[in-house]
Write a protein that holds these residues in place. Structure first.
Motif, short mmCIF file in Angstrom:
data_model
loop_
_atom_site.label_atom_id
_atom_site.label_comp_id
_atom_site.label_asym_id
_atom_site.label_seq_id
_atom_site.Cartn_x
_atom_site.Cartn_y
_atom_site.Cartn_z
N SER A 118 0.84 -1.21 0.00
CA SER A 118 0.00 0.00 0.00
C SER A 118 0.86 1.24 0.00
N LYS A 119 1.93 1.20 0.79
CA LYS A 119 2.85 2.35 0.86
C LYS A 119 3.41 2.66 -0.52
N ASP A 120 3.88 1.61 -1.20
CA ASP A 120 4.46 1.81 -2.53
C ASP A 120 3.44 2.38 -3.50
N GLU A 121 2.22 1.86 -3.42
CA GLU A 121 1.15 2.32 -4.32
C GLU A 121 0.82 3.78 -4.07
N ILE A 122 0.72 4.16 -2.81
CA ILE A 122 0.40 5.55 -2.46
C ILE A 122 1.54 6.47 -2.87
N GLU A 123 2.75 6.08 -2.52
CA GLU A 123 3.90 6.91 -2.87
C GLU A 123 3.95 7.14 -4.37
N GLU A 124 3.79 6.08 -5.14
CA GLU A 124 3.88 6.16 -6.60
C GLU A 124 2.74 6.99 -7.18
N SER A 125 1.50 6.73 -6.73
CA SER A 125 0.36 7.44 -7.32
C SER A 125 0.39 8.93 -6.98
N GLU A 126 0.77 9.27 -5.75
CA GLU A 126 0.83 10.69 -5.37
C GLU A 126 1.98 11.39 -6.09
N TRP A 127 3.08 10.67 -6.30
CA TRP A 127 4.20 11.27 -7.03
C TRP A 127 3.80 11.56 -8.47
N LYS A 128 3.11 10.61 -9.12
CA LYS A 128 2.70 10.82 -10.51
C LYS A 128 1.78 12.03 -10.63
N LYS A 129 0.84 12.16 -9.70
CA LYS A 129 -0.06 13.33 -9.73
C LYS A 129 0.73 14.62 -9.55
N HIS A 130 1.67 14.58 -8.62
CA HIS A 130 2.48 15.77 -8.33
C HIS A 130 3.30 16.19 -9.56
N ILE A 131 3.96 15.22 -10.18
CA ILE A 131 4.79 15.51 -11.36
C ILE A 131 3.93 15.99 -12.52
N PHE A 132 2.74 15.42 -12.68
CA PHE A 132 1.84 15.87 -13.74
C PHE A 132 1.48 17.34 -13.54
N LYS A 133 1.11 17.71 -12.31
CA LYS A 133 0.73 19.10 -12.03
C LYS A 133 1.89 20.06 -12.28
N LEU A 134 3.07 19.69 -11.80
CA LEU A 134 4.24 20.55 -12.03
C LEU A 134 4.54 20.69 -13.52
N SER A 135 4.43 19.60 -14.25
CA SER A 135 4.70 19.61 -15.69
C SER A 135 3.71 20.51 -16.41
N TRP A 136 2.44 20.37 -16.06
CA TRP A 136 1.41 21.21 -16.70
C TRP A 136 1.67 22.69 -16.42
N GLN A 137 2.02 23.01 -15.17
CA GLN A 137 2.31 24.41 -14.82
C GLN A 137 3.46 24.95 -15.66
N ARG A 138 4.45 24.12 -15.90
CA ARG A 138 5.63 24.56 -16.67
C ARG A 138 5.32 24.79 -18.14
N ILE A 139 4.47 23.95 -18.74
CA ILE A 139 4.26 24.07 -20.19
C ILE A 139 3.04 24.90 -20.55
N GLU A 140 2.14 25.10 -19.61
CA GLU A 140 0.88 25.78 -19.92
C GLU A 140 1.09 27.13 -20.59
N GLY A 141 2.04 27.91 -20.10
CA GLY A 141 2.30 29.24 -20.66
C GLY A 141 2.89 29.22 -22.05
N GLU A 142 3.47 28.08 -22.46
CA GLU A 142 4.07 27.96 -23.79
C GLU A 142 3.03 27.63 -24.86
N LEU A 143 1.86 27.17 -24.43
CA LEU A 143 0.86 26.69 -25.38
C LEU A 143 -0.05 27.81 -25.86
N SER A 144 -0.52 27.68 -27.08
CA SER A 144 -1.50 28.65 -27.58
C SER A 144 -2.83 28.40 -26.85
#
Length: 197
Positions: A118-144
């Motif tokens: 369960s720990k591994d699953e939570i750590e992995e799923s929360e990390w993926k969500k976190h990285i997705f949000k950070l990535s979107w914040q970084r590229i959003e301003g570059e997009l039309s």
């Protein structure tokens, strides 16, 4: 120059004289992840901010002795472990601890006594969500605006026909815009996952 230092550079700067600017950068990058872990650990809303702050303080104090060894775990595993221990300490010292154990037996969500899988699953799923949000914040301003709108409408569950009608775009354009955003987003996710893990 890239907005983010690599995790190695950032950790080194924080360790040296506890560099305040680097610590602020670190907090900006990881605080949301720690917050999501605290939520998944089952902390009450009134305790979450305090637990994240305690976890950040523990990380700050422990960074001098932390040694990153490539191939032997990831930095995010370590900060997850620190945050988990802060939460468990809180639960144990809290009068609500027994209630949490009882609810944990009835609930499928993560709880303080969860097993390692369960720990591994939570750590992995929360990390993926976190990285997705950070990535979107970084590229959003570059997009039309059109690219952003297409992607956001897809993320809301709308199909190609609905998006085509709503944005007055050809269906083929909707597909192309979505694919281009996904390609850029995936590249950013891979970069950040490598740099920040």
């Amino acid at each position: 120059m890239d907005k983010y230092n690599t995790r190695h550079t950032l950790i080194a700067k924080i360790r040296e004289q506890h560099n305040e600017q680097s610590w602020e950068e670190f907090t900006a990058l990881y605080k949301a992840y720690l917050y999501s872990v605290v939520i998944r650990m089952g902390a009450s809303e009134s305790d979450r901010d305090d637990l994240v702050q305690k976890a950040l303080i523990e990380i700050w104090k422990s960074l001098e002795s932390f040694e990153y060894v490539p191939g032997e775990g990831k930095f995010r595993n370590w900060i997850y472990g620190v945050t988990k221990n802060v939460c468990l300490g809180h639960f144990r010292s809290s009068k609500r601890y027994n209630n949490k154990i009882q609810r944990a037996g009835e609930d499928t969500a993560f709880h303080p006594l969860a097993d390692e899988s369960s720990k591994d699953e939570i750590e992995e799923s929360e990390w993926k969500k976190h990285i997705f949000k950070l990535s979107w914040q970084r590229i959003e301003g570059e997009l039309s605006e059109s690219y952003r709108q297409v992607f956001l409408l897809f993320s809301q569950g709308k199909d190609v026909n609905e998006i085509s009608t709503e944005l007055q775009l050809q269906k083929n354009s909707v597909h192309v815009y979505r694919q281009r955003v996904l390609k850029r987003l995936n590249r950013e996710i891979r970069f950040l996952d490598d740099e920040l893990c």
